[in-house]
Design an enzyme around this catalytic site. Structure first.
Site, PDB file in Angstrom:
ATOM      1  N   ARG A 125      -3.178   3.121   0.851  1.00  0.00           N
ATOM      2  CA  ARG A 125      -3.474   2.320  -0.269  1.00  0.00           C
ATOM      3  C   ARG A 125      -4.376   3.012  -1.193  1.00  0.00           C
ATOM      4  O   ARG A 125      -5.479   3.515  -0.637  1.00  0.00           O
ATOM      5  CB  ARG A 125      -4.210   1.233   0.295  1.00  0.00           C
ATOM      6  CG  ARG A 125      -4.680   0.109  -0.868  1.00  0.00           C
ATOM      7  CD  ARG A 125      -4.742  -1.222  -1.011  1.00  0.00           C
ATOM      8  NE  ARG A 125      -5.530  -1.612   0.273  1.00  0.00           N
ATOM      9  CZ  ARG A 125      -6.092  -2.792   0.818  1.00  0.00           C
ATOM     10  NH1 ARG A 125      -5.286  -3.747   0.224  1.00  0.00           N
ATOM     11  NH2 ARG A 125      -6.792  -3.211   1.585  1.00  0.00           N
TER      12      ARG A 125
ATOM     13  N   ARG B 274     -10.532 -17.653   4.060  1.00  0.00           N
ATOM     14  CA  ARG B 274     -10.306 -16.723   5.199  1.00  0.00           C
ATOM     15  C   ARG B 274     -10.855 -17.218   6.396  1.00  0.00           C
ATOM     16  O   ARG B 274     -10.903 -16.626   7.597  1.00  0.00           O
ATOM     17  CB  ARG B 274     -11.042 -15.437   4.733  1.00  0.00           C
ATOM     18  CG  ARG B 274     -10.367 -14.192   4.569  1.00  0.00           C
ATOM     19  CD  ARG B 274     -11.119 -12.929   4.284  1.00  0.00           C
ATOM     20  NE  ARG B 274     -10.431 -11.900   4.424  1.00  0.00           N
ATOM     21  CZ  ARG B 274     -10.131 -11.103   3.170  1.00  0.00           C
ATOM     22  NH1 ARG B 274     -10.239 -11.398   2.082  1.00  0.00           N
ATOM     23  NH2 ARG B 274      -9.645  -9.971   3.218  1.00  0.00           N
TER      24      ARG B 274
ATOM     25  N   LYS C 148      -0.523  -8.984   0.510  1.00  0.00           N
ATOM     26  CA  LYS C 148      -0.703 -10.346  -0.106  1.00  0.00           C
ATOM     27  C   LYS C 148      -1.155  -9.990  -1.649  1.00  0.00           C
ATOM     28  O   LYS C 148      -0.568 -10.902  -2.599  1.00  0.00           O
ATOM     29  CB  LYS C 148      -2.279 -11.078   0.429  1.00  0.00           C
ATOM     30  CG  LYS C 148      -2.032 -11.256   1.973  1.00  0.00           C
ATOM     31  CD  LYS C 148      -3.486 -12.149   2.424  1.00  0.00           C
ATOM     32  CE  LYS C 148      -4.625 -11.000   2.259  1.00  0.00           C
ATOM     33  NZ  LYS C 148      -4.674  -9.725   3.032  1.00  0.00           N
TER      34      LYS C 148
ATOM     35  N   ARG D 184     -10.065   2.839  -1.085  1.00  0.00           N
ATOM     36  CA  ARG D 184     -11.356   1.966  -0.876  1.00  0.00           C
ATOM     37  C   ARG D 184     -12.273   2.020   0.141  1.00  0.00           C
ATOM     38  O   ARG D 184     -11.670   2.561   1.389  1.00  0.00           O
ATOM     39  CB  ARG D 184     -10.880   0.386  -0.612  1.00  0.00           C
ATOM     40  CG  ARG D 184     -10.766  -0.224  -2.081  1.00  0.00           C
ATOM     41  CD  ARG D 184      -9.624  -1.735  -1.870  1.00  0.00           C
ATOM     42  NE  ARG D 184     -10.313  -2.297  -0.732  1.00  0.00           N
ATOM     43  CZ  ARG D 184      -9.667  -3.575  -0.415  1.00  0.00           C
ATOM     44  NH1 ARG D 184      -8.569  -3.949  -1.189  1.00  0.00           N
ATOM     45  NH2 ARG D 184     -10.128  -4.390   0.370  1.00  0.00           N
TER      46      ARG D 184
ATOM     47  N   ARG E  17     -11.727  -5.047  10.622  1.00  0.00           N
ATOM     48  CA  ARG E  17     -11.129  -6.133   9.541  1.00  0.00           C
ATOM     49  C   ARG E  17      -9.997  -6.826  10.327  1.00  0.00           C
ATOM     50  O   ARG E  17      -9.937  -7.779  10.126  1.00  0.00           O
ATOM     51  CB  ARG E  17     -10.754  -5.327   8.280  1.00  0.00           C
ATOM     52  CG  ARG E  17     -11.997  -4.803   7.588  1.00  0.00           C
ATOM     53  CD  ARG E  17     -11.327  -4.063   6.244  1.00  0.00           C
ATOM     54  NE  ARG E  17     -10.647  -5.136   5.313  1.00  0.00           N
ATOM     55  CZ  ARG E  17     -10.042  -4.550   4.370  1.00  0.00           C
ATOM     56  NH1 ARG E  17     -10.005  -3.171   4.185  1.00  0.00           N
ATOM     57  NH2 ARG E  17      -9.615  -5.317   3.517  1.00  0.00           N
TER      58      ARG E  17
HETATM   59  P1  ADP Z   1      -3.559  -7.040   0.965  1.00  0.00           P
HETATM   60  O1  ADP Z   1      -3.644  -7.666  -0.558  1.00  0.00           O
HETATM   61  O2  ADP Z   1      -2.771  -8.048   1.800  1.00  0.00           O
HETATM   62  O3  ADP Z   1      -4.827  -6.271   1.587  1.00  0.00           O
HETATM   63  P2  ADP Z   1      -2.100  -4.923  -0.411  1.00  0.00           P
HETATM   64  O4  ADP Z   1      -1.198  -5.801  -1.438  1.00  0.00           O
HETATM   65  O5  ADP Z   1      -3.099  -4.442  -1.438  1.00  0.00           O
HETATM   66  O6  ADP Z   1      -2.510  -5.819   0.885  1.00  0.00           O
HETATM   67  O7  ADP Z   1      -1.305  -3.919   0.243  1.00  0.00           O
HETATM   68  C1  ADP Z   1      -1.650  -2.968   1.100  1.00  0.00           C
HETATM   69  C2  ADP Z   1      -0.853  -1.514   0.796  1.00  0.00           C
HETATM   70  O8  ADP Z   1       0.433  -1.600   1.359  1.00  0.00           O
HETATM   71  C3  ADP Z   1      -0.920  -1.143  -0.612  1.00  0.00           C
HETATM   72  O9  ADP Z   1      -1.028   0.367  -0.542  1.00  0.00           O
HETATM   73  C4  ADP Z   1       0.337  -1.610  -1.092  1.00  0.00           C
HETATM   74  O10 ADP Z   1       0.831  -0.784  -2.027  1.00  0.00           O
HETATM   75  C5  ADP Z   1       1.367  -1.547   0.285  1.00  0.00           C
HETATM   76  N1  ADP Z   1       2.374  -2.249   0.186  1.00  0.00           N
HETATM   77  C6  ADP Z   1       2.231  -3.792  -0.152  1.00  0.00           C
HETATM   78  N2  ADP Z   1       3.427  -4.216   0.205  1.00  0.00           N
HETATM   79  C7  ADP Z   1       4.276  -3.258   0.669  1.00  0.00           C
HETATM   80  C8  ADP Z   1       5.582  -3.235   1.231  1.00  0.00           C
HETATM   81  N3  ADP Z   1       6.407  -4.466   1.430  1.00  0.00           N
HETATM   82  N4  ADP Z   1       6.113  -2.351   1.849  1.00  0.00           N
HETATM   83  C9  ADP Z   1       5.331  -1.285   1.799  1.00  0.00           C
HETATM   84  N5  ADP Z   1       3.935  -1.128   1.478  1.00  0.00           N
HETATM   85  C10 ADP Z   1       3.270  -2.041   0.770  1.00  0.00           C
HETATM   86  P1  AMP Z   2      -9.757  -8.045   0.253  1.00  0.00           P
HETATM   87  O1  AMP Z   2      -9.645  -7.351  -1.196  1.00  0.00           O
HETATM   88  O2  AMP Z   2      -9.221  -9.660   0.211  1.00  0.00           O
HETATM   89  O3  AMP Z   2      -9.032  -7.107   1.248  1.00  0.00           O
HETATM   90  O4  AMP Z   2     -11.264  -8.226   0.629  1.00  0.00           O
HETATM   91  C1  AMP Z   2     -12.083  -7.275   0.829  1.00  0.00           C
HETATM   92  C2  AMP Z   2     -13.329  -7.606   1.653  1.00  0.00           C
HETATM   93  O5  AMP Z   2     -14.121  -8.804   0.479  1.00  0.00           O
HETATM   94  C3  AMP Z   2     -13.410  -8.467   2.803  1.00  0.00           C
HETATM   95  O6  AMP Z   2     -13.179  -7.456   3.883  1.00  0.00           O
HETATM   96  C4  AMP Z   2     -14.628  -9.217   2.782  1.00  0.00           C
HETATM   97  O7  AMP Z   2     -15.580  -8.307   3.347  1.00  0.00           O
HETATM   98  C5  AMP Z   2     -14.616  -9.693   1.544  1.00  0.00           C
HETATM   99  N1  AMP Z   2     -13.972 -10.966   1.053  1.00  0.00           N
HETATM  100  C6  AMP Z   2     -12.953 -11.037   0.408  1.00  0.00           C
HETATM  101  N2  AMP Z   2     -12.592 -12.389   0.409  1.00  0.00           N
HETATM  102  C7  AMP Z   2     -13.334 -13.272   1.350  1.00  0.00           C
HETATM  103  C8  AMP Z   2     -13.575 -14.503   1.811  1.00  0.00           C
HETATM  104  N3  AMP Z   2     -12.523 -15.368   1.215  1.00  0.00           N
HETATM  105  N4  AMP Z   2     -14.252 -14.586   2.551  1.00  0.00           N
HETATM  106  C9  AMP Z   2     -15.359 -13.848   3.197  1.00  0.00           C
HETATM  107  N5  AMP Z   2     -15.106 -12.613   2.884  1.00  0.00           N
HETATM  108  C10 AMP Z   2     -14.401 -12.217   1.808  1.00  0.00           C
END
Ligand code: ADP
Ligand code: AMP
Length: 213
Positions: free
Chosen positions: A127, A88, A13, A160, A171
């Site tokens: 990541r 969420r 995302k 992270r 999660r």
């Molecule tokens: P989210 O925001 O949904 O938690 P991220 O955008 O941070 O996810 O992506 C999660 C991990 O996967 C990161 O390390 C990112 O660089 C990697 N990633 C994102 N899109 C792709 C893809 N299309 N193919 C492979 N790896 C990806």
């Molecule tokens: P993210 O960076 O989107 O993966 O979020 C990391 C963490 O932040 C999540 O696992 C939650 O603990 C908290 N968080 C982020 N956005 C929300 C939301 N909209 N509602 C509740 N918790 C959130």
């Protein structure tokens, strides 16, 4: 244009939201990034959010909704935004909808980035995040130019705390229980579009821009 990114943690995302924000010149609003910035700066909000985040739980709706509504009320969000990680829960989606309805406005697209659970743990353990500017990399798929260093701002990249495999399982469970119902919620509003998030990030982006125009 007002866009919501839906999908499991690690579905991509944030990666796609950053590209959307750049192409369409709208802010990328990530509640996770806002919480992490608060933790880094030692604020009260950060202290409160950290325990939930480290356990892989959601931060309570009351706290989260307030920071999101404050953020989207800022001037740079006037012409739209891409929300990443919010809503969420159904109550979060309802509060957002009420706030927009009061302004005579609505969400234009909810983009569901679909990635099966099997791929998620691998994505998350690889990541690497920059806690300074929010950039995200993957050690295999999307590596930084120099190992461990952010291409954008030169800061150190970290795994992270909530990307450790034990927490990722929590999660994912929270996602299925509380966030996945939003797919039906936005389908009923006729704004849901699903893309295959297992493709290469550039191909995912091409699918998204074909939807957004
Ligand atoms: P989210 O925001 O949904 O938690 P991220 O955008 O941070 O996810 O992506 C999660 C991990 O996967 C990161 O390390 C990112 O660089 C990697 N990633 C994102 N899109 C792709 C893809 N299309 N193919 C492979 N790896 C990806
Ligand atoms: P993210 O960076 O989107 O993966 O979020 C990391 C963490 O932040 C999540 O696992 C939650 O603990 C908290 N968080 C982020 N956005 C929300 C939301 N909209 N509602 C509740 N918790 C959130």
């Amino acid at each position: 244009m007002k866009i919501i990114m839906l999908g499991a943690p690690g579905a991509g995302k944030g990666t796609q939201a950053k590209m959307i924000a750049e192409k369409y010149s709208i802010p990328h609003v990530s509640t996770g990034d806002i919480f992490r910035a608060n933790i880094k700066n030692g604020t009260e909000l950060g202290k409160e959010a950290k325990g939930y985040m480290d356990a892989g739980k959601l931060v309570p709706d009351e706290l989260t909704v307030k920071i999101l509504l404050d953020r989207v009320a800022q001037d740079d969000c006037k012409n739209g935004y891409v929300l990443d990680g919010f809503p969420r829960t159904i109550p979060q989606a309802e509060v957002l909808e009420d706030a927009l309805t009061k302004l005579g406005d609505k969400i234009d697209y909810a983009i569901n980035v679909d990635v099966p659970d099997e791929n998620i743990v691998r994505r998350m353990s690889g990541r690497r995040a920059c806690l300074k500017c929010g950039a995200t990399y993957h050690i295999e798929h999307i590596p930084p130019k120099q190992e461990g260093i952010c291409d954008t701002c030169g800061s150190e990249l970290v795994l992270r705390d909530d990307d450790k495999p034990e927490t990722v399982q929590n999660r994912l469970k929270v996602y299925h229980d509380q966030t996945q119902p939003l797919i039906d919620f936005y389908t009923a509003k006729n704004v849901l579009k699903t893309v295959d998030g297992t493709k290469d990030m550039k191909d995912v982006f091409a699918d998204i821009t074909a939807i957004l125009g």
